[in-house]
Design an enzyme around this catalytic site. Structure first.
Site, PDB file in Angstrom:
ATOM      1  N   ARG A  62      39.629  68.458  63.504  1.00 27.15           N
ATOM      2  CA  ARG A  62      39.516  68.030  64.656  1.00 27.15           C
ATOM      3  C   ARG A  62      39.606  68.630  65.907  1.00 27.15           C
ATOM      4  O   ARG A  62      38.853  68.233  66.804  1.00 27.15           O
ATOM      5  CB  ARG A  62      40.762  67.043  64.646  1.00 27.15           C
ATOM      6  CG  ARG A  62      41.113  66.106  63.380  1.00 27.15           C
ATOM      7  CD  ARG A  62      40.472  64.750  63.640  1.00 27.15           C
ATOM      8  NE  ARG A  62      39.072  64.601  63.353  1.00 27.15           N
ATOM      9  CZ  ARG A  62      38.394  64.728  62.233  1.00 27.15           C
ATOM     10  NH1 ARG A  62      39.471  64.917  60.949  1.00 27.15           N
ATOM     11  NH2 ARG A  62      37.053  64.621  62.152  1.00 27.15           N
ATOM     12  N   GLN A  94      47.882  58.502  74.524  1.00 28.56           N
ATOM     13  CA  GLN A  94      48.227  58.790  73.197  1.00 28.56           C
ATOM     14  C   GLN A  94      47.183  59.677  72.399  1.00 28.56           C
ATOM     15  O   GLN A  94      47.374  59.965  71.386  1.00 28.56           O
ATOM     16  CB  GLN A  94      48.004  57.385  72.174  1.00 28.56           C
ATOM     17  CG  GLN A  94      48.988  56.307  72.681  1.00 28.56           C
ATOM     18  CD  GLN A  94      48.934  54.896  71.908  1.00 28.56           C
ATOM     19  OE1 GLN A  94      49.254  54.507  71.079  1.00 28.56           O
ATOM     20  NE2 GLN A  94      47.804  54.197  72.813  1.00 28.56           N
ATOM     21  N   ASP A  97      43.146  64.655  72.224  1.00 29.72           N
ATOM     22  CA  ASP A  97      42.015  65.687  72.945  1.00 29.72           C
ATOM     23  C   ASP A  97      42.631  65.895  74.183  1.00 29.72           C
ATOM     24  O   ASP A  97      43.678  65.371  74.736  1.00 29.72           O
ATOM     25  CB  ASP A  97      40.683  64.675  72.749  1.00 29.72           C
ATOM     26  CG  ASP A  97      40.917  63.534  73.880  1.00 29.72           C
ATOM     27  OD1 ASP A  97      41.068  63.522  74.925  1.00 29.72           O
ATOM     28  OD2 ASP A  97      40.325  62.581  73.052  1.00 29.72           O
ATOM     29  N   HIS A 112      51.617  61.712  72.099  1.00 30.64           N
ATOM     30  CA  HIS A 112      51.547  62.182  70.567  1.00 30.64           C
ATOM     31  C   HIS A 112      51.118  63.495  70.470  1.00 30.64           C
ATOM     32  O   HIS A 112      50.794  63.975  69.382  1.00 30.64           O
ATOM     33  CB  HIS A 112      50.444  61.332  70.213  1.00 30.64           C
ATOM     34  CG  HIS A 112      50.764  59.994  69.818  1.00 30.64           C
ATOM     35  ND1 HIS A 112      50.070  58.683  69.557  1.00 30.64           N
ATOM     36  CD2 HIS A 112      52.166  59.428  69.889  1.00 30.64           C
ATOM     37  CE1 HIS A 112      50.799  57.627  69.396  1.00 30.64           C
ATOM     38  NE2 HIS A 112      51.963  57.827  69.650  1.00 30.64           N
ATOM     39  N   THR A 179      43.166  51.021  73.399  1.00 30.38           N
ATOM     40  CA  THR A 179      44.146  51.243  72.248  1.00 30.38           C
ATOM     41  C   THR A 179      44.478  50.075  71.655  1.00 30.38           C
ATOM     42  O   THR A 179      44.471  48.670  72.313  1.00 30.38           O
ATOM     43  CB  THR A 179      45.572  51.646  72.813  1.00 30.38           C
ATOM     44  OG1 THR A 179      46.403  51.846  71.879  1.00 30.38           O
ATOM     45  CG2 THR A 179      46.248  51.033  73.907  1.00 30.38           C
ATOM     46  N   SER A 180      44.603  50.051  70.441  1.00 28.70           N
ATOM     47  CA  SER A 180      44.639  48.741  69.438  1.00 28.70           C
ATOM     48  C   SER A 180      46.142  48.071  69.381  1.00 28.70           C
ATOM     49  O   SER A 180      46.208  46.949  69.021  1.00 28.70           O
ATOM     50  CB  SER A 180      44.435  49.190  68.082  1.00 28.70           C
ATOM     51  OG  SER A 180      45.218  50.148  67.575  1.00 28.70           O
ATOM     52  N   LEU A 205      37.530  47.320  74.396  1.00 23.66           N
ATOM     53  CA  LEU A 205      36.063  47.055  73.856  1.00 23.66           C
ATOM     54  C   LEU A 205      36.525  45.375  73.436  1.00 23.66           C
ATOM     55  O   LEU A 205      35.519  44.668  73.537  1.00 23.66           O
ATOM     56  CB  LEU A 205      35.958  47.795  72.821  1.00 23.66           C
ATOM     57  CG  LEU A 205      34.561  47.600  72.262  1.00 23.66           C
ATOM     58  CD1 LEU A 205      33.371  47.729  73.447  1.00 23.66           C
ATOM     59  CD2 LEU A 205      34.257  48.627  71.089  1.00 23.66           C
ATOM     60  N   GLU A 206      37.655  45.096  72.918  1.00 23.38           N
ATOM     61  CA  GLU A 206      37.764  43.623  72.363  1.00 23.38           C
ATOM     62  C   GLU A 206      39.164  43.565  72.538  1.00 23.38           C
ATOM     63  O   GLU A 206      39.967  44.233  72.976  1.00 23.38           O
ATOM     64  CB  GLU A 206      37.213  43.681  70.932  1.00 23.38           C
ATOM     65  CG  GLU A 206      38.316  44.644  70.287  1.00 23.38           C
ATOM     66  CD  GLU A 206      37.623  45.443  68.753  1.00 23.38           C
ATOM     67  OE1 GLU A 206      36.401  44.712  68.334  1.00 23.38           O
ATOM     68  OE2 GLU A 206      38.550  46.102  68.102  1.00 23.38           O
TER      69      GLU A 206
HETATM   70  P1  OAD Z   1      42.855  52.921  67.274  1.00 23.95           P
HETATM   71  O1  OAD Z   1      41.633  53.393  66.647  1.00 23.95           O
HETATM   72  O2  OAD Z   1      44.045  52.141  66.566  1.00 23.95           O
HETATM   73  O3  OAD Z   1      42.302  51.700  68.417  1.00 23.95           O
HETATM   74  C1  OAD Z   1      41.108  52.085  69.340  1.00 23.95           C
HETATM   75  C2  OAD Z   1      41.094  50.878  70.436  1.00 23.95           C
HETATM   76  O4  OAD Z   1      40.019  51.165  71.075  1.00 23.95           O
HETATM   77  C3  OAD Z   1      40.681  49.521  69.521  1.00 23.95           C
HETATM   78  O5  OAD Z   1      41.147  48.454  70.137  1.00 23.95           O
HETATM   79  C4  OAD Z   1      38.849  49.656  69.971  1.00 23.95           C
HETATM   80  O6  OAD Z   1      38.436  48.085  69.917  1.00 23.95           O
HETATM   81  C5  OAD Z   1      39.181  50.175  71.277  1.00 23.95           C
HETATM   82  N1  OAD Z   1      37.789  50.760  71.428  1.00 23.95           N
HETATM   83  C6  OAD Z   1      36.706  51.236  70.934  1.00 23.95           C
HETATM   84  N2  OAD Z   1      35.905  52.014  71.338  1.00 23.95           N
HETATM   85  C7  OAD Z   1      36.064  51.564  72.503  1.00 23.95           C
HETATM   86  C8  OAD Z   1      35.129  51.689  73.985  1.00 23.95           C
HETATM   87  N3  OAD Z   1      34.064  52.338  73.995  1.00 23.95           N
HETATM   88  N4  OAD Z   1      35.782  51.381  74.976  1.00 23.95           N
HETATM   89  C9  OAD Z   1      37.053  50.659  75.099  1.00 23.95           C
HETATM   90  N5  OAD Z   1      37.732  50.300  74.109  1.00 23.95           N
HETATM   91  C10 OAD Z   1      37.305  50.731  72.760  1.00 23.95           C
HETATM   92  O7  OAD Z   1      43.571  53.896  68.386  1.00 23.95           O
HETATM   93  P2  OAD Z   1      44.867  54.210  69.217  1.00 23.95           P
HETATM   94  O8  OAD Z   1      45.396  52.663  69.637  1.00 23.95           O
HETATM   95  O9  OAD Z   1      44.728  55.023  70.305  1.00 23.95           O
HETATM   96  O10 OAD Z   1      48.693  58.631  66.517  1.00 23.95           O
HETATM   97  O11 OAD Z   1      45.849  54.536  68.012  1.00 23.95           O
HETATM   98  C11 OAD Z   1      47.145  54.872  68.426  1.00 23.95           C
HETATM   99  C12 OAD Z   1      47.721  55.989  67.488  1.00 23.95           C
HETATM  100  O12 OAD Z   1      47.502  55.822  66.146  1.00 23.95           O
HETATM  101  C13 OAD Z   1      46.922  57.344  67.689  1.00 23.95           C
HETATM  102  O13 OAD Z   1      47.578  57.892  68.773  1.00 23.95           O
HETATM  103  C14 OAD Z   1      47.315  58.021  66.639  1.00 23.95           C
HETATM  104  C15 OAD Z   1      46.846  57.033  65.491  1.00 23.95           C
HETATM  105  O14 OAD Z   1      47.734  57.014  64.352  1.00 23.95           O
HETATM  106  C16 OAD Z   1      48.880  59.794  65.830  1.00 23.95           C
HETATM  107  O15 OAD Z   1      48.036  60.555  65.470  1.00 23.95           O
HETATM  108  C17 OAD Z   1      50.134  60.256  66.161  1.00 23.95           C
END
Ligand code: OAD
Ligand code: ZN
Length: 236
Positions: A62, A94, A97, A112, A179-180, A205-206
Site C-alpha cells: 500500500r 481517515q 495516503d 488513522h 466515507t461509508s 457517491l451514494e
Molecule cells: P469505505 O471503503 O468504507 O467507504 C468509502 C465510501 O466512499 C463509500 O461510501 C463509497 O460509496 C464512497 N465512494 C466511493 N467512490 C467514491 C467517489 N468517487 N466519490 C465519492 N465517494 C465515493 O472507506 P472509509 O469510510 O474511509 O481504517 O473507511 C473507514 C476506515 O475503515 C478506514 O480509514 C480504514 C478502514 O478499515 C483503518 O485502516 C484504520
C-alpha cells in the site's frame, strides 16, 4: 445548502471515497481492500503479533502504491478551501495516503495514521518513511529493528481525538466526504456535530449508512461534488 452566511467554523471528515478517483482502492466497495483481505489478518495488533511478515507485506504494498498516485480535483478543491477560508477549518481524514497534503491542505489531522510514517515500538519515535519494512530496517533513532506502520489498527485509539472534538464543539458546519460511516469513532462525528449545533452535509457517491443523520446529502463522485460545493462556499 440553506443559509451559509452564518458559517465561520468548518470541520470536514474525509474517507477512502475522496481518493477513489486517484486510483486508490476503497475498503468496503466490491473489489475493495476488505474484500480481498480479512481485517483481522492485516489490520489488528493481534495480526501483527501473530504474522508480522503478512502485515508488513500488506502495508509495504500500500505504501508503495500511494506514491504512484496523485491528488484529484476533490483534494485540490479542499486545499483551495483551506487556503481561502478565513474562519476556522479542520480537515480530519481517515485516509492514510498523503494526497490531501500533496494537494496543499495544511489544517489537517490524520486520525488513522499515515502510510509515510513509521513508529518504533522500542523507543516510541516516529519517522517519515517511504521504503519497505519487511526486511526490518533499524530505527534511525535507537537502531532497533522494531519499526511498524504508523497506522491505527482496529482496537487501537485514533490520533488527536481531543483536538477533533474541540473543533466539533466550535463547528458551524460539519461535512462528511467519501466515507461509508462504518467505522467509529469517525462515524459518530455527525451526531456529535449536530448535537453541538452544527449544520451537517454529506458528500458521497451514494447514500452512506448514516445518510439519514445529515441535514443535507449530495450524491455523486467526489471529483465533481466537492469542487462544486467549495466554489459555492468560497463564492458566496
Ligand atoms: P469505505 O471503503 O468504507 O467507504 C468509502 C465510501 O466512499 C463509500 O461510501 C463509497 O460509496 C464512497 N465512494 C466511493 N467512490 C467514491 C467517489 N468517487 N466519490 C465519492 N465517494 C465515493 O472507506 P472509509 O469510510 O474511509 O481504517 O473507511 C473507514 C476506515 O475503515 C478506514 O480509514 C480504514 C478502514 O478499515 C483503518 O485502516 C484504520
Ligand atoms: Zn527506535
Amino acid at each position: 445548502m440553506g443559509d451559509m452566511s452564518n458559517i465561520r467554523n468548518i470541520v470536514i471528515l474525509t474517507g477512502a471515497g475522496v481518493s477513489a478517483e486517484s486510483g486508490i482502492d476503497t475498503f468496503r466497495s466490491a473489489g475493495g481492500l476488505w474484500e480481498n483481505h480479512r481485517v483481522e489478518d492485516v489490520a489488528t495488533p493481534e495480526a501483527f503479533a501473530r504474522d508480522p511478515d503478512l502485515v508488513l507485506r500488506f502495508y509495504d504494498a500500500r505504501r508503495e502504491a500511494i506514491q504512484t498516485k496523485a491528488p484529484n480535483p476533490a483534494h485540490d478543491a479542499l486545499a483551495r478551501l483551506d487556503a481561502g477560508w478565513g474562519g476556522k477549518l479542520l480537515l480530519v481524514t481517515q485516509n492514510v495516503d498523503d494526497l490531501h497534503e500533496r494537494a496543499g491542505s495544511r489544517r489537517l489531522i490524520h486520525m488513522h495514521g499515515e502510510h509515510l510514517s513509521v513508529w518504533c515500538t522500542f523507543c516510541d519515535a516516529r519517522h517519515r518513511w517511504r521504503d519497505p519494512l519487511l526486511d526490518r530496517p533499524p530505527c534511525p533513532n535507537c537502531g532497533s529493528p522494531a519499526l511498524r506502520p504508523d497506522i491505527v489498527w482496529f482496537g487501537e485509539m485514533p490520533y488527536r481525538m481531543d483536538e477533533i472534538y474541540a473543533a466539533l464543539r466550535e463547528a458551524d458546519l460539519f461535512v462528511s466526504i467519501g466515507t461509508s460511516g462504518a467505522v467509529y469513532p469517525a462515524a459518530g462525528f455527525v451526531q456529535s456535530a449536530r448535537e453541538l449545533g452544527a449544520r451537517t452535509l454529506e458528500l458521497n457517491l451514494e447514500p452512506s449508512q448514516g445518510s439519514y443523520l445529515f441535514h443535507e446529502c449530495r450524491h455523486g463522485p467526489a471529483g465533481e461534488v466537492v469542487p462544486e460545493w467549495v466554489e459555492e462556499l468560497l463564492g458566496g
